[in-house]
Design a protein around this motif. Structure first.
Motif, short mmCIF file in Angstrom:
data_model
loop_
_atom_site.label_atom_id
_atom_site.label_comp_id
_atom_site.label_asym_id
_atom_site.label_seq_id
_atom_site.Cartn_x
_atom_site.Cartn_y
_atom_site.Cartn_z
N GLU A 137 -24.87 22.71 96.75
CA GLU A 137 -24.84 21.32 96.32
C GLU A 137 -24.73 20.41 97.54
O GLU A 137 -23.66 20.31 98.15
N ASP A 146 -22.94 17.40 91.97
CA ASP A 146 -23.50 17.82 90.68
C ASP A 146 -25.01 18.05 90.70
O ASP A 146 -25.68 17.98 89.66
N HIS A 147 -25.55 18.31 91.87
CA HIS A 147 -26.97 18.63 92.01
C HIS A 147 -27.12 19.85 92.91
O HIS A 147 -26.64 19.83 94.06
N THR A 148 -27.77 20.89 92.40
CA THR A 148 -27.99 22.10 93.18
C THR A 148 -29.42 22.10 93.75
O THR A 148 -30.38 21.90 93.00
N SER A 149 -29.51 22.33 95.05
CA SER A 149 -30.81 22.37 95.73
C SER A 149 -31.11 23.77 96.24
O SER A 149 -30.21 24.52 96.63
N MET A 152 -34.50 20.61 93.11
CA MET A 152 -33.12 20.14 92.85
C MET A 152 -32.87 20.08 91.35
O MET A 152 -33.69 19.56 90.59
N HIS A 153 -31.70 20.62 90.93
CA HIS A 153 -31.29 20.58 89.53
C HIS A 153 -30.08 19.68 89.35
O HIS A 153 -29.11 19.76 90.12
N ASP A 154 -30.13 18.84 88.35
CA ASP A 154 -28.96 18.03 87.95
C ASP A 154 -28.09 18.91 87.05
O ASP A 154 -28.50 19.31 85.96
N LEU A 155 -26.90 19.21 87.51
CA LEU A 155 -26.03 20.13 86.79
C LEU A 155 -25.39 19.49 85.56
O LEU A 155 -24.79 20.20 84.72
N THR A 156 -25.51 18.19 85.42
CA THR A 156 -24.88 17.51 84.28
C THR A 156 -25.84 17.32 83.10
O THR A 156 -25.43 16.87 82.04
N ALA A 157 -27.11 17.62 83.33
CA ALA A 157 -28.11 17.37 82.29
C ALA A 157 -27.98 18.39 81.15
O ALA A 157 -27.60 19.53 81.37
#
Length: 476
Positions: free
Chosen positions: A128, A132-135, A471-476
């Motif tokens: 991250e 809250d975003h994993t790349s 990149m993924h938004d982990l809160t979505a």
């Protein structure tokens, strides 16, 4: 009647509709052995269409699947060594033993390296960098690739080009040299038994066909091994639609010999490395720079080694090196020798051997000056020039004072000298007390007008990949 060669498109050998053909000539005796079509625009389109179709599925293959194919191809090369060597000998005149050891056994080893390299590509670890975003990074094949190979090592250069491109998951349209296509076509037969149709396509022809590959709308990357002139043309054409380029071009390699070197051993090895393959090698020793205190002695030793180097026989088993590849190149090399300035001295060689074929005697030229054309321009023949130097600084200055920057070597028994000079030489490869020894694990490529990009090694595989950030938004 000479054999009419065929293109290899979408997994099959196909007759060309071309009305223009090229004569393929054996440079040992000047006899015609085959004819090749100058492929049409429609045939080039068909090859790229096949590569594009194949890419949609080949890009999805796993590294282990690509590894297995490359390993099988390496085994097939060794199993068909005699066929490959005979095909190439007809076109190059190289000794069959040299083709087998350097390009078939060596090429199979390089395919095996690339098979392993297919499974080692990596990117940055997932983490991250933003809350809250994993790349993470994906390394992907670039797509369809156009490749052009030269006539000096036809089979090996096909391996150098195909190996990393296929390991990374790309598909290819390749054009071999117009004078040496046959061993590449035998390789295509082996590929047809192992790889899916369309992954590798071979189109035959002259420089115009090569230009058509570069200018075609389909390839994302263009890779060429060739002259500086050809490299410039590729770079200019590729710039029209911003294609990636991989250019391995000419060389003018210096060997810097210090007085504390083993002079007799060094002279013999420089003759071996300078005359190997008739000097038709962009990494070959061409400029011998010798410390002034031993220059005369070393020149005598080098002349003796040159005169003890066998060539000129129609029986290739008697030759250390074979003829120059074609009549045009033979004429160019002989013209350069005829145009030597008055202050240059041909110590030995400088002449044709025999009345047929394109053999040139091992040549040593002394008395040359730094601004002479024979020093500054690539000769690509069995010609060594000798210059003296008085200090380490002068040696480095003379060595670097050419527009090429591919290969070089240092010859000394002093570790400190070797370390300093290898640091200061402006070349993509520096050998110490040896020259032209290659390892599949190590990169090969130059600077300045020797081009850009690396063949061999993991760096070559990376040249055929692109990097994508996800990149993924982990809160979505």
């Amino acid at each position: 009647m000479a054999t009419r060669l065929k293109n290899f498109i979408d997994g099959e050998f196909v007759d060309s509709s071309a009305t223009e053909v090229l004569d393929i000539v054996n440079p040992v005796n000047g006899e015609k052995v085959a004819e090749a079509p100058i492929s049409t625009a429609e045939e080039i389109d068909a090859a790229f269409a096949a590569a594009q179709r194949a890419f949609t599925t080949f890009r999805r293959t796993t590294p282990s699947e690509r590894q297995k194919m490359l390993l099988d191809l390496a085994d097939a090369m060794e199993a068909n060594a005699e066929r490959l060597a005979d095909a190439q000998h007809r076109n190059t005149g190289q000794p069959r033993a040299t083709i087998t050891s350097e390009e078939i056994v060596g090429g199979a080893d390089q395919f095996r390296f690339f098979a392993g390299a297919a499974r080692t590509l990596e990117g940055k670890a997932a983490t991250e960098y933003v809350g809250d975003h994993t790349s993470y990074v994906r390394r992907e094949p670039v797509g369809v690739v156009a490749q052009v190979t030269p006539w000096n090592y036809p089979l090996d250069m096909a391996v150098w080009k195909l190996g990393p491109a296929l390991a990374a998951g790309n598909t290819v349209v390749l054009k071999p040299s117009d004078t040496t296509p046959e061993s590449t076509l035998v390789l295509a037969e082996l590929i047809a038994e192992i790889f899916p149709a369309g992954v590798v396509n071979i189109v035959l022809g002259d420089g115009g066909v090569g230009a058509a590959l570069v200018g075609h709308r389909t390839p994302v990357l263009v890779a060429i091994t060739g002259s500086v002139r050809a490299g410039r043309a590729v770079a200019q054409a590729a710039a029209e639609d911003l294609k990636l380029t991989h250019l391995e071009l000419g060389g003018k390699a210096p060997a810097v010999v210090f007085a504390d070197a083993d002079l007799k051993r060094t002279a013999r090895m420089l003759a071996d490395f300078g005359y190997f393959n008739a000097g038709q090698d962009c990494t070959a020793v061409t400029r011998v720079l010798v410390e002034e205190s031993v220059r005369e002695e070393f020149t005598r030793l080098l002349v003796a080694a040159a005169e003890d180097t066998a060539t000129g026989s129609e029986d290739d088993a008697e030759n250390y090196f074979g003829p120059l590849n074609n009549v045009n190149h033979f004429t160019t090399v002989m013209d350069k020798l005829k145009a030597l300035p008055e202050h240059a001295v041909v110590e030995t060689g400088g002449r044709q051997l025999g009345e047929k074929g394109f053999f040139v005697a091992p040549t040593v030229v002394s008395g040359v000056r730094q601004d002479d054309a024979i020093v500054q321009d690539e000769t690509f023949g069995p010609v060594l020039t000798v210059q003296g130097f008085s200090s380490e600084e002068e040696a480095v200055e003379l060595a670097n004072d050419v527009r090429y920057a591919l290969a070089s070597s240092v010859w000394t028994s002093n570790h400190g000298t070797a370390m300093r000079v290898s640091r200061d030489l402006d070349f993509g490869c520096v050998w110490v007390n040896t020259h032209v020894v290659l390892a599949a694990e190590m990169p090969h490529g130059g600077f300045k007008e020797s081009g850009h990009g690396k063949d061999l090694s993991q760096y070559a595989v990376e040249e055929y990949t692109r990097v994508k950030h996800v990149m993924h938004d982990l809160t979505a």
